[in-house]
Design an enzyme around this catalytic site. Structure first.
Site, PDB file in Angstrom:
ATOM      1  N   LYS A  72       4.330 -10.767  -7.544  1.00 21.67           N
ATOM      2  CA  LYS A  72       2.880 -10.956  -7.445  1.00 21.67           C
ATOM      3  C   LYS A  72       2.069  -9.944  -8.278  1.00 21.67           C
ATOM      4  O   LYS A  72       1.047 -10.296  -8.849  1.00 21.67           O
ATOM      5  CB  LYS A  72       2.436 -10.902  -5.980  1.00 21.67           C
ATOM      6  N   ASP A 112      -3.719 -15.825  -0.633  1.00 25.56           N
ATOM      7  CA  ASP A 112      -3.074 -15.334   0.593  1.00 25.56           C
ATOM      8  C   ASP A 112      -4.087 -14.904   1.655  1.00 25.56           C
ATOM      9  O   ASP A 112      -3.935 -15.213   2.838  1.00 25.56           O
ATOM     10  CB  ASP A 112      -2.155 -14.138   0.279  1.00 25.56           C
ATOM     11  N   GLY A 139       2.001  -2.554   1.017  1.00 29.04           N
ATOM     12  CA  GLY A 139       2.590  -3.121  -0.201  1.00 29.04           C
ATOM     13  C   GLY A 139       1.787  -4.317  -0.685  1.00 29.04           C
ATOM     14  O   GLY A 139       0.620  -4.491  -0.319  1.00 29.04           O
ATOM     15  N   ASN A 161       0.883   2.951   7.239  1.00 30.58           N
ATOM     16  CA  ASN A 161       2.075   2.714   6.434  1.00 30.58           C
ATOM     17  C   ASN A 161       3.030   3.877   6.598  1.00 30.58           C
ATOM     18  O   ASN A 161       2.608   5.022   6.778  1.00 30.58           O
ATOM     19  CB  ASN A 161       1.683   2.557   4.959  1.00 30.58           C
ATOM     20  N   ARG A 166       0.688   5.591   0.226  1.00 30.42           N
ATOM     21  CA  ARG A 166       0.412   4.202  -0.185  1.00 30.42           C
ATOM     22  C   ARG A 166      -0.735   3.604   0.635  1.00 30.42           C
ATOM     23  O   ARG A 166      -1.521   2.812   0.123  1.00 30.42           O
ATOM     24  CB  ARG A 166       1.657   3.330  -0.032  1.00 30.42           C
ATOM     25  N   TYR A 226       7.277 -15.524   8.280  1.00 31.64           N
ATOM     26  CA  TYR A 226       7.632 -16.725   9.031  1.00 31.64           C
ATOM     27  C   TYR A 226       9.163 -16.817   9.082  1.00 31.64           C
ATOM     28  O   TYR A 226       9.830 -16.657   8.067  1.00 31.64           O
ATOM     29  CB  TYR A 226       7.056 -17.975   8.362  1.00 31.64           C
TER      30      TYR A 226
HETATM   31  P1  ATR Z   1       5.518  -6.629  -0.119  1.00 32.65           P
HETATM   32  O1  ATR Z   1       5.069  -7.185  -1.419  1.00 32.65           O
HETATM   33  O2  ATR Z   1       6.291  -7.576   0.749  1.00 32.65           O
HETATM   34  O3  ATR Z   1       4.409  -5.989   0.640  1.00 32.65           O
HETATM   35  P2  ATR Z   1       6.427  -4.028  -0.950  1.00 32.65           P
HETATM   36  O4  ATR Z   1       5.302  -3.883  -1.916  1.00 32.65           O
HETATM   37  O5  ATR Z   1       7.798  -3.563  -1.329  1.00 32.65           O
HETATM   38  O6  ATR Z   1       6.616  -5.542  -0.499  1.00 32.65           O
HETATM   39  O7  ATR Z   1       5.976  -3.311   0.413  1.00 32.65           O
HETATM   40  C1  ATR Z   1       6.770  -3.312   1.544  1.00 32.65           C
HETATM   41  C2  ATR Z   1       5.976  -2.732   2.697  1.00 32.65           C
HETATM   42  O8  ATR Z   1       6.775  -2.770   3.888  1.00 32.65           O
HETATM   43  C3  ATR Z   1       5.598  -1.278   2.500  1.00 32.65           C
HETATM   44  O9  ATR Z   1       4.379  -1.055   3.161  1.00 32.65           O
HETATM   45  C4  ATR Z   1       6.763  -0.557   3.176  1.00 32.65           C
HETATM   46  O10 ATR Z   1       6.489   0.754   3.577  1.00 32.65           O
HETATM   47  P3  ATR Z   1       6.694   1.975   2.518  1.00 32.65           P
HETATM   48  O11 ATR Z   1       5.509   1.905   1.595  1.00 32.65           O
HETATM   49  O12 ATR Z   1       6.704   3.190   3.362  1.00 32.65           O
HETATM   50  O13 ATR Z   1       7.992   1.706   1.838  1.00 32.65           O
HETATM   51  C5  ATR Z   1       6.934  -1.429   4.390  1.00 32.65           C
HETATM   52  N1  ATR Z   1       8.265  -1.318   5.020  1.00 32.65           N
HETATM   53  C6  ATR Z   1       9.437  -1.835   4.586  1.00 32.65           C
HETATM   54  N2  ATR Z   1      10.440  -1.554   5.449  1.00 32.65           N
HETATM   55  C7  ATR Z   1       9.881  -0.835   6.466  1.00 32.65           C
HETATM   56  C8  ATR Z   1      10.377  -0.262   7.684  1.00 32.65           C
HETATM   57  N3  ATR Z   1      11.646  -0.373   8.026  1.00 32.65           N
HETATM   58  N4  ATR Z   1       9.500   0.398   8.466  1.00 32.65           N
HETATM   59  C9  ATR Z   1       8.186   0.499   8.137  1.00 32.65           C
HETATM   60  N5  ATR Z   1       7.656  -0.022   7.006  1.00 32.65           N
HETATM   61  C10 ATR Z   1       8.479  -0.684   6.189  1.00 32.65           C
END
Ligand code: ATR
Length: 282
Positions: A72, A112, A139, A161, A166, A226
């Protein structure tokens, strides 16, 4: 046959992985319902091959694409580099899920946020105006929906987060006094009326660790993910006493309808498509 084929506009969803995407079934249902002559497929792009795959689809006469994980943000950069038009909601998100090709200028949009807001308000009866929202994650998924939540007149948007920097970045980008970054360790201190999971924790497989206090007594908890069975987030929400809960199926259908409208200028009815998908998954 050739003539008929020439009249059919071609669309697809591009991502990696893509095999389990529901978008082809959703758009096929919209096309059948509205009588629009479209074909809609699924395109698997290699991790480093987003732009090549898009450019090939476009030069082969494709009319538009939906973009999903993990492309994206790349799609947003690509439209900018191509000198295309970015809608205000795409600019606010810094990420795209919809591309429109064709005779007009290349268009990049993000449906979205509109999809989430419509699902919350119209399907689930959640009033956003005056709500206090706890948004988990910072993210691409969180970036996509945060501007629409603010536009829905929420009273406060707490972005929590795991990596605080971030969350701060996202809040800075929103540049709205109602949005604040919340340290993950203080997550239980927010007292939201609406909790939204926009992390990828469920998809990535590593669990989301949240104190039950995040959920206890909350009016509504929403998982943007989902899955055919209840996600860990929604199971915990139920156990810990969140009063009403929903997964992201409705958002998926609503964002698709909004993309369909961007492409075709026709708004399909989403209720029957949502119910068919829900029954199919049961
Ligand atoms: P997306 O496009 O799906 O948002 P992304 O940009 O990789 O994917 O972001 C993933 C998000 O899920 C982030 O906010 C990530 O937290 P971090 O920035 O700390 O990595 C969060 N995330 C993923 N796994 C996680 C977990 N086990 N616990 C808490 N946050 C998680």
């Amino acid at each position: 046959m050739t003539e008929r084929r020439a009249m059919v506009a071609r669309y697809a969803v591009i991502g990696n992985p893509i095999a389990h995407s529901r978008s082809p079934a959703i758009h096929a249902a919209f096309a059948a319902q509205t009588g629009e002559h479209i074909e809609y497929g699924a395109l698997l792009a290699p991790p480093e091959g987003f732009r090549e795959t898009v450019e090939r689809f476009r030069s082969d006469g494709g009319s538009g694409l939906n973009v999903t994980l993990p492309f994206k943000e790349q799609a947003f950069d690509w439209v900018r580099e191509q000198g295309g038009v970015l809608t205000p909601r795409a600019l606010a998100a810094g990420a795209l899920n919809t591309l429109r090709f064709g005779a007009d200028a290349l268009l990049g949009d993000n449906t979205d946020g509109a999809g989430l807001v419509r699902d919350l308000q119209e399907r689930h009866g959640v009033a956003l105006a005056g709500a206090s929202v706890l948004l988990l994650g910072a993210g691409g998924a969180a970036r996509g929906v945060a501007p629409a939540l603010l536009a829905g007149q929420v009273q406060g948007l707490h972005v929590a987060n795991r990596t605080l920097a971030r969350a701060r970045e996202l809040v800075e980008r929103l540049s709205d006094a109602r949005a604040t970054a919340l340290d993950w360790s203080r997550i239980a201190q927010a007292a939201p009326t609406l909790v939204i999971n926009a992390t990828s924790a469920g998809i990535a497989g590593d669990g989301l660790e949240l104190p039950d206090a995040v959920f206890a007594g909350r009016p509504f908890c929403y998982d943007m993910v989902y899955a055919p069975r209840a996600t860990d987030f929604l199971e915990q929400a139920q156990r810990a006493g969140c009063r009403q809960r929903a997964d992201g199926l409705g958002m998926l259908v609503e964002q698709a309808a909004e993309s369909f409208f961007v492409w075709r200028g026709v708004r399909p009815a989403t209720g029957p498509v949502f119910r068919a998908l829900r029954e199919h998954a049961a």
